[in-house]
Write a protein that holds these residues in place. Structure first.
Motif, PDB file in Angstrom:
ATOM      1  N   ASP A 258      23.887  66.646 -13.385  1.00  0.00           N
ATOM      2  CA  ASP A 258      23.904  67.131 -14.205  1.00  0.00           C
ATOM      3  C   ASP A 258      23.778  68.778 -13.757  1.00  0.00           C
ATOM      4  OD1 ASP A 258      26.413  65.185 -15.579  1.00  0.00           O
ATOM      5  OD2 ASP A 258      24.350  64.599 -16.774  1.00  0.00           O
ATOM      6  N   THR A 259      22.981  68.483 -13.232  1.00  0.00           N
ATOM      7  CA  THR A 259      22.114  69.975 -13.400  1.00  0.00           C
ATOM      8  C   THR A 259      21.936  71.047 -12.190  1.00  0.00           C
ATOM      9  OG1 THR A 259      20.031  68.849 -13.378  1.00  0.00           O
ATOM     10  CG2 THR A 259      21.009  69.351 -15.885  1.00  0.00           C
ATOM     11  N   GLU A 260      21.193  70.044 -10.863  1.00  0.00           N
ATOM     12  CA  GLU A 260      20.798  70.374  -9.660  1.00  0.00           C
ATOM     13  C   GLU A 260      22.308  69.993  -8.191  1.00  0.00           C
ATOM     14  OE1 GLU A 260      17.590  70.945  -9.360  1.00  0.00           O
ATOM     15  OE2 GLU A 260      17.063  70.758 -11.567  1.00  0.00           O
ATOM     16  N   HIS A 261      21.762  71.296  -7.506  1.00  0.00           N
ATOM     17  CA  HIS A 261      22.933  71.664  -6.107  1.00  0.00           C
ATOM     18  C   HIS A 261      22.668  70.326  -5.270  1.00  0.00           C
ATOM     19  CE1 HIS A 261      24.728  75.731  -7.609  1.00  0.00           C
ATOM     20  NE2 HIS A 261      25.491  75.211  -6.166  1.00  0.00           N
ATOM     21  N   ALA A 262      23.309  69.649  -4.592  1.00  0.00           N
ATOM     22  CA  ALA A 262      23.623  69.581  -3.720  1.00  0.00           C
ATOM     23  C   ALA A 262      23.299  70.331  -2.276  1.00  0.00           C
ATOM     24  CB  ALA A 262      23.243  68.179  -2.893  1.00  0.00           C
ATOM     25  N   VAL A 263      22.994  70.405  -0.582  1.00  0.00           N
ATOM     26  CA  VAL A 263      22.963  71.089   0.083  1.00  0.00           C
ATOM     27  C   VAL A 263      23.060  69.913   0.861  1.00  0.00           C
ATOM     28  CG1 VAL A 263      22.650  72.421   1.580  1.00  0.00           C
ATOM     29  CG2 VAL A 263      21.913  72.499  -1.032  1.00  0.00           C
ATOM     30  N   SER A 264      24.091  69.815   2.318  1.00  0.00           N
ATOM     31  CA  SER A 264      23.814  68.713   2.886  1.00  0.00           C
ATOM     32  C   SER A 264      24.423  69.596   4.159  1.00  0.00           C
ATOM     33  CB  SER A 264      24.778  67.718   2.442  1.00  0.00           C
ATOM     34  OG  SER A 264      26.338  68.148   2.568  1.00  0.00           O
ATOM     35  N   VAL A 265      24.490  68.619   5.720  1.00  0.00           N
ATOM     36  CA  VAL A 265      24.562  69.438   7.455  1.00  0.00           C
ATOM     37  C   VAL A 265      25.642  68.080   7.024  1.00  0.00           C
ATOM     38  CG1 VAL A 265      24.109  69.717   9.570  1.00  0.00           C
ATOM     39  CG2 VAL A 265      22.882  70.585   7.590  1.00  0.00           C
ATOM     40  N   HIS A 266      26.940  68.494   7.760  1.00  0.00           N
ATOM     41  CA  HIS A 266      27.968  67.409   8.043  1.00  0.00           C
ATOM     42  C   HIS A 266      28.521  68.114   9.662  1.00  0.00           C
ATOM     43  CE1 HIS A 266      29.361  66.351   4.210  1.00  0.00           C
ATOM     44  NE2 HIS A 266      28.507  67.379   4.447  1.00  0.00           N
ATOM     45  N   ALA A 267      28.779  66.901  11.043  1.00  0.00           N
ATOM     46  CA  ALA A 267      28.922  67.331  11.780  1.00  0.00           C
ATOM     47  C   ALA A 267      30.424  66.296  12.210  1.00  0.00           C
ATOM     48  CB  ALA A 267      27.840  66.869  13.063  1.00  0.00           C
ATOM     49  N   TYR A 268      31.527  66.617  13.123  1.00  0.00           N
ATOM     50  CA  TYR A 268      32.512  66.329  13.996  1.00  0.00           C
ATOM     51  C   TYR A 268      32.865  65.668  14.887  1.00  0.00           C
ATOM     52  CZ  TYR A 268      32.903  66.163   8.070  1.00  0.00           C
ATOM     53  OH  TYR A 268      32.550  66.416   7.126  1.00  0.00           O
ATOM     54  N   TYR A 269      32.868  65.485  15.838  1.00  0.00           N
ATOM     55  CA  TYR A 269      33.316  64.670  17.548  1.00  0.00           C
ATOM     56  C   TYR A 269      35.127  64.185  17.406  1.00  0.00           C
ATOM     57  CZ  TYR A 269      33.799  65.588  22.525  1.00  0.00           C
ATOM     58  OH  TYR A 269      34.807  66.352  23.091  1.00  0.00           O
ATOM     59  N   PRO A 270      35.913  64.817  18.227  1.00  0.00           N
ATOM     60  CA  PRO A 270      36.570  66.418  18.687  1.00  0.00           C
ATOM     61  C   PRO A 270      36.190  66.515  17.243  1.00  0.00           C
ATOM     62  CG  PRO A 270      37.787  64.657  18.665  1.00  0.00           C
ATOM     63  CD  PRO A 270      37.022  63.591  18.315  1.00  0.00           C
ATOM     64  N   PRO A 271      36.262  67.777  17.395  1.00  0.00           N
ATOM     65  CA  PRO A 271      36.211  68.941  15.879  1.00  0.00           C
ATOM     66  C   PRO A 271      38.114  68.293  14.970  1.00  0.00           C
ATOM     67  CG  PRO A 271      36.311  70.194  17.809  1.00  0.00           C
ATOM     68  CD  PRO A 271      36.382  68.808  18.501  1.00  0.00           C
ATOM     69  N   LEU A 272      38.407  68.241  13.793  1.00  0.00           N
ATOM     70  CA  LEU A 272      38.601  67.907  12.696  1.00  0.00           C
ATOM     71  C   LEU A 272      40.161  67.423  13.446  1.00  0.00           C
ATOM     72  CD1 LEU A 272      37.012  68.276   9.583  1.00  0.00           C
ATOM     73  CD2 LEU A 272      37.494  66.419  11.218  1.00  0.00           C
ATOM     74  N   PRO A 273      41.389  67.362  13.667  1.00  0.00           N
ATOM     75  CA  PRO A 273      42.046  67.278  14.361  1.00  0.00           C
ATOM     76  C   PRO A 273      43.387  66.988  13.047  1.00  0.00           C
ATOM     77  CG  PRO A 273      41.386  65.200  14.921  1.00  0.00           C
ATOM     78  CD  PRO A 273      40.316  65.416  14.620  1.00  0.00           C
ATOM     79  N   ARG A 274      42.647  66.827  11.667  1.00  0.00           N
ATOM     80  CA  ARG A 274      43.468  66.372  10.951  1.00  0.00           C
ATOM     81  C   ARG A 274      42.568  65.244   9.438  1.00  0.00           C
ATOM     82  NH1 ARG A 274      46.360  62.860  13.985  1.00  0.00           N
ATOM     83  NH2 ARG A 274      46.610  60.891  13.509  1.00  0.00           N
ATOM     84  N   ILE A 275      42.953  66.050   8.448  1.00  0.00           N
ATOM     85  CA  ILE A 275      41.881  65.046   7.514  1.00  0.00           C
ATOM     86  C   ILE A 275      43.100  64.471   6.475  1.00  0.00           C
ATOM     87  CG2 ILE A 275      40.886  65.109   4.752  1.00  0.00           C
ATOM     88  CD1 ILE A 275      39.214  66.542   6.782  1.00  0.00           C
ATOM     89  N   ARG A 276      43.081  62.992   6.774  1.00  0.00           N
ATOM     90  CA  ARG A 276      44.127  62.077   4.967  1.00  0.00           C
ATOM     91  C   ARG A 276      43.367  61.780   3.738  1.00  0.00           C
ATOM     92  NH1 ARG A 276      46.042  59.082  10.437  1.00  0.00           N
ATOM     93  NH2 ARG A 276      43.938  58.825  10.786  1.00  0.00           N
ATOM     94  N   ARG A 277      44.357  63.034   3.039  1.00  0.00           N
ATOM     95  CA  ARG A 277      43.967  62.239   1.755  1.00  0.00           C
ATOM     96  C   ARG A 277      44.050  61.298   0.561  1.00  0.00           C
ATOM     97  NH1 ARG A 277      39.069  66.103   0.817  1.00  0.00           N
ATOM     98  NH2 ARG A 277      39.713  67.216   2.049  1.00  0.00           N
ATOM     99  N   TYR A 278      43.635  60.833  -0.203  1.00  0.00           N
ATOM    100  CA  TYR A 278      44.460  59.730  -0.798  1.00  0.00           C
ATOM    101  C   TYR A 278      44.138  59.455  -2.788  1.00  0.00           C
ATOM    102  CZ  TYR A 278      44.149  57.974   4.112  1.00  0.00           C
ATOM    103  OH  TYR A 278      43.518  57.553   5.380  1.00  0.00           O
ATOM    104  N   SER A 279      44.380  58.986  -2.875  1.00  0.00           N
ATOM    105  CA  SER A 279      44.221  58.916  -3.826  1.00  0.00           C
ATOM    106  C   SER A 279      43.903  57.185  -4.464  1.00  0.00           C
ATOM    107  CB  SER A 279      44.732  59.223  -5.655  1.00  0.00           C
ATOM    108  OG  SER A 279      46.685  58.437  -4.835  1.00  0.00           O
ATOM    109  N   ARG A 280      42.938  56.626  -5.433  1.00  0.00           N
ATOM    110  CA  ARG A 280      42.862  55.589  -5.661  1.00  0.00           C
ATOM    111  C   ARG A 280      42.687  54.785  -6.719  1.00  0.00           C
ATOM    112  NH1 ARG A 280      37.611  52.205  -3.646  1.00  0.00           N
ATOM    113  NH2 ARG A 280      38.387  50.101  -4.493  1.00  0.00           N
TER     114      ARG A 280
END
Length: 203
Positions: free
Chosen positions: A164-186
Protein backbone atom coordinates in the motif's frame (compact mmCIF):
# COMPACT_ATOMS: atom_id res chain seq x y z
CA UNK A 1 -8.07 -3.49 -14.65
CA UNK A 2 -8.07 -5.77 -11.68
CA UNK A 3 -8.14 -4.92 -8.01
CA UNK A 4 -6.38 -6.10 -4.89
CA UNK A 5 -8.11 -6.09 -1.53
CA UNK A 6 -5.87 -5.13 1.38
CA UNK A 7 -6.39 -4.91 5.12
CA UNK A 8 -9.68 -3.32 6.19
CA UNK A 9 -11.96 -2.02 3.46
CA UNK A 10 -9.31 -0.44 1.27
CA UNK A 11 -9.17 -1.59 -2.33
CA UNK A 12 -6.45 -0.45 -4.72
CA UNK A 13 -6.92 -0.63 -8.46
CA UNK A 14 -3.90 -2.03 -10.25
CA UNK A 15 -2.52 0.06 -13.06
CA UNK A 16 -1.22 -1.93 -16.01
CA UNK A 17 2.58 -1.89 -16.12
CA UNK A 18 3.91 -3.20 -19.46
CA UNK A 19 7.43 -4.19 -18.49
CA UNK A 20 8.55 -4.21 -22.10
CA UNK A 21 7.66 -0.67 -23.16
CA UNK A 22 10.69 1.15 -24.53
CA UNK A 23 11.78 4.36 -22.84
CA UNK A 24 13.44 7.30 -24.50
CA UNK A 25 16.87 6.37 -25.90
CA UNK A 26 18.35 9.06 -23.65
CA UNK A 27 17.60 6.85 -20.65
CA UNK A 28 19.72 3.98 -21.96
CA UNK A 29 22.40 3.09 -19.42
CA UNK A 30 25.21 0.64 -20.25
CA UNK A 31 25.81 -2.17 -17.80
CA UNK A 32 28.56 -4.66 -18.55
CA UNK A 33 27.76 -8.35 -18.75
CA UNK A 34 29.62 -11.64 -19.21
CA UNK A 35 28.90 -11.84 -22.95
CA UNK A 36 30.37 -8.82 -24.66
CA UNK A 37 31.25 -10.34 -28.00
CA UNK A 38 29.83 -12.60 -30.66
CA UNK A 39 28.76 -16.14 -29.98
CA UNK A 40 25.82 -17.96 -28.44
CA UNK A 41 23.44 -15.90 -26.37
CA UNK A 42 23.22 -16.02 -22.59
CA UNK A 43 21.37 -18.80 -20.83
CA UNK A 44 18.55 -18.18 -18.37
CA UNK A 45 21.03 -18.85 -15.54
CA UNK A 46 23.41 -16.21 -16.92
CA UNK A 47 20.56 -13.72 -17.22
CA UNK A 48 19.70 -14.41 -13.58
CA UNK A 49 23.32 -13.85 -12.58
CA UNK A 50 23.28 -10.54 -14.47
CA UNK A 51 20.06 -9.23 -12.90
CA UNK A 52 21.22 -10.24 -9.42
CA UNK A 53 24.55 -8.50 -9.87
CA UNK A 54 22.85 -5.42 -11.29
CA UNK A 55 20.29 -5.34 -8.47
CA UNK A 56 23.18 -5.23 -5.98
CA UNK A 57 24.51 -2.02 -7.58
CA UNK A 58 23.14 0.39 -4.99
CA UNK A 59 24.25 3.50 -6.90
CA UNK A 60 22.38 2.39 -10.03
CA UNK A 61 19.24 1.49 -8.06
CA UNK A 62 19.31 4.85 -6.27
CA UNK A 63 19.63 6.66 -9.61
CA UNK A 64 16.20 5.46 -10.78
CA UNK A 65 13.66 8.28 -10.31
CA UNK A 66 10.48 7.09 -8.62
CA UNK A 67 7.00 8.48 -9.29
CA UNK A 68 4.11 7.77 -6.88
CA UNK A 69 1.60 7.75 -9.74
CA UNK A 70 3.33 5.74 -12.45
CA UNK A 71 6.17 3.43 -13.25
CA UNK A 72 9.66 4.64 -14.12
CA UNK A 73 12.37 2.75 -15.99
CA UNK A 74 15.85 2.81 -17.44
CA UNK A 75 16.95 0.54 -20.26
CA UNK A 76 20.20 -1.32 -19.62
CA UNK A 77 22.68 -3.11 -21.85
CA UNK A 78 22.22 -6.75 -20.95
CA UNK A 79 24.75 -9.53 -21.46
CA UNK A 80 25.26 -10.99 -24.91
CA UNK A 81 22.84 -8.65 -26.65
CA UNK A 82 19.97 -9.31 -24.27
CA UNK A 83 17.28 -6.75 -23.51
CA UNK A 84 17.39 -5.46 -19.92
CA UNK A 85 15.41 -3.00 -17.80
CA UNK A 86 15.55 -1.33 -14.40
CA UNK A 87 11.93 -0.73 -13.35
CA UNK A 88 10.31 1.18 -10.49
CA UNK A 89 6.89 -0.06 -9.30
CA UNK A 90 4.63 2.33 -7.35
CA UNK A 91 2.40 0.77 -4.69
CA UNK A 92 -0.43 -1.27 -6.14
CA UNK A 93 0.88 -1.71 -9.67
CA UNK A 94 1.04 -4.89 -11.73
CA UNK A 95 1.74 -6.15 -15.22
CA UNK A 96 -1.36 -8.19 -15.93
CA UNK A 97 -1.02 -11.71 -17.34
CA UNK A 98 1.45 -11.98 -20.23
CA UNK A 99 4.28 -14.02 -21.71
CA UNK A 100 7.53 -13.20 -23.51
CA UNK A 101 7.10 -15.49 -26.53
CA UNK A 102 10.37 -17.21 -27.49
CA UNK A 103 12.58 -15.24 -25.10
CA UNK A 104 14.24 -16.61 -21.98
CA UNK A 105 14.14 -14.27 -19.03
CA UNK A 106 15.06 -13.48 -15.46
CA UNK A 107 14.29 -10.80 -12.90
CA UNK A 108 15.38 -9.87 -9.41
CA UNK A 109 13.83 -7.54 -6.86
CA UNK A 110 16.30 -4.78 -6.00
CA UNK A 111 14.12 -3.00 -3.41
CA UNK A 112 10.80 -3.79 -1.76
CA UNK A 113 8.83 -6.96 -2.49
CA UNK A 114 7.21 -8.24 -5.66
CA UNK A 115 4.75 -11.08 -6.06
CA UNK A 116 4.86 -13.33 -9.10
CA UNK A 117 1.85 -15.40 -10.06
CA UNK A 118 2.58 -17.88 -12.82
CA UNK A 119 1.28 -20.96 -14.61
CA UNK A 120 3.16 -24.23 -14.27
CA UNK A 121 2.13 -25.37 -17.73
CA UNK A 122 3.28 -24.65 -21.26
CA UNK A 123 0.44 -23.20 -23.31
CA UNK A 124 -0.06 -23.79 -27.04
CA UNK A 125 1.77 -21.00 -28.86
CA UNK A 126 -0.70 -20.57 -31.71
CA UNK A 127 -4.27 -21.27 -32.77
CA UNK A 128 -6.32 -20.37 -29.70
CA UNK A 129 -8.12 -17.43 -28.12
CA UNK A 130 -9.54 -18.97 -24.93
CA UNK A 131 -8.27 -21.80 -22.73
CA UNK A 132 -9.67 -23.40 -19.60
CA UNK A 133 -6.83 -24.05 -17.16
CA UNK A 134 -6.64 -27.29 -15.21
CA UNK A 135 -6.57 -27.27 -11.41
CA UNK A 136 -3.16 -27.12 -9.79
CA UNK A 137 -1.33 -25.09 -12.44
CA UNK A 138 -1.12 -21.88 -10.42
CA UNK A 139 2.10 -20.93 -8.69
CA UNK A 140 2.73 -17.92 -6.46
CA UNK A 141 5.91 -16.59 -4.88
CA UNK A 142 7.03 -13.53 -2.98
CA UNK A 143 10.36 -12.08 -4.09
CA UNK A 144 11.82 -9.70 -1.54
CA UNK A 145 14.99 -7.63 -1.98
CA UNK A 146 17.78 -9.74 -3.49
CA UNK A 147 15.50 -12.60 -4.56
CA UNK A 148 14.90 -13.44 -8.19
CA UNK A 149 14.02 -16.13 -10.66
CA UNK A 150 14.75 -17.26 -14.19
CA UNK A 151 12.23 -18.67 -16.63
CA UNK A 152 12.09 -20.33 -20.02
CA UNK A 153 10.29 -19.60 -23.25
CA UNK A 154 6.51 -19.01 -23.26
CA UNK A 155 6.43 -18.46 -19.48
CA UNK A 156 3.02 -17.00 -18.53
CA UNK A 157 2.93 -14.82 -15.43
CA UNK A 158 1.98 -11.54 -13.83
CA UNK A 159 4.10 -9.48 -11.43
CA UNK A 160 2.59 -7.29 -8.70
CA UNK A 161 3.68 -4.79 -6.07
CA UNK A 162 0.99 -5.39 -3.46
CA UNK A 163 2.31 -2.87 -0.94
CA UNK A 164 0.00 0.00 0.00
CA UNK A 165 2.87 2.37 0.71
CA UNK A 166 6.25 1.17 -0.61
CA UNK A 167 7.80 1.32 -4.05
CA UNK A 168 9.53 -1.77 -5.40
CA UNK A 169 12.43 -1.77 -7.86
CA UNK A 170 13.47 -4.69 -10.05
CA UNK A 171 15.92 -5.65 -12.80
CA UNK A 172 14.76 -7.70 -15.82
CA UNK A 173 16.60 -9.29 -18.74
CA UNK A 174 15.41 -11.21 -21.81
CA UNK A 175 17.18 -13.08 -24.59
CA UNK A 176 16.67 -12.82 -27.44
CA UNK A 177 15.32 -9.25 -27.22
CA UNK A 178 11.56 -9.55 -27.01
CA UNK A 179 10.05 -10.41 -30.42
CA UNK A 180 6.53 -9.97 -29.09
CA UNK A 181 4.46 -10.13 -25.93
CA UNK A 182 1.10 -11.83 -25.66
CA UNK A 183 -1.34 -10.17 -23.23
CA UNK A 184 -4.05 -12.20 -21.48
CA UNK A 185 -7.09 -11.61 -19.34
CA UNK A 186 -8.17 -14.16 -16.77
CA UNK A 187 -11.51 -14.95 -15.16
CA UNK A 188 -11.24 -17.90 -12.78
CA UNK A 189 -9.86 -20.82 -14.78
CA UNK A 190 -10.45 -19.16 -18.15
CA UNK A 191 -7.47 -17.50 -19.82
CA UNK A 192 -8.15 -15.36 -22.88
CA UNK A 193 -5.63 -13.98 -25.36
CA UNK A 194 -6.44 -10.28 -25.66
CA UNK A 195 -3.76 -8.91 -27.97
CA UNK A 196 -0.20 -9.31 -29.16
CA UNK A 197 2.38 -6.52 -28.89
CA UNK A 198 5.42 -6.18 -31.16
CA UNK A 199 8.59 -4.10 -30.72
CA UNK A 200 7.24 -1.29 -32.91
CA UNK A 201 4.40 -0.88 -30.39
CA UNK A 202 6.92 0.00 -27.67
CA UNK A 203 8.87 2.71 -29.50
Amino acid sequence: MCALSHAGHHTRTLRTVPVSASPSPSLRTPVSGPHSGAGPGPTAAELLEFVRRTAADTALIAALPLDPEGRTWIRLDGPGGSEAWLIGWPPGTGTGWHDHAESLGAFTTAAGTLKEQSLAVRLPTEGWKTLELAEGVDRSRQLSTGQGRAFGRHHVHEVLNESDTEHAVSVHAYYPPLPRIRRYSRTGAVLRLEHVEHPEDWQ
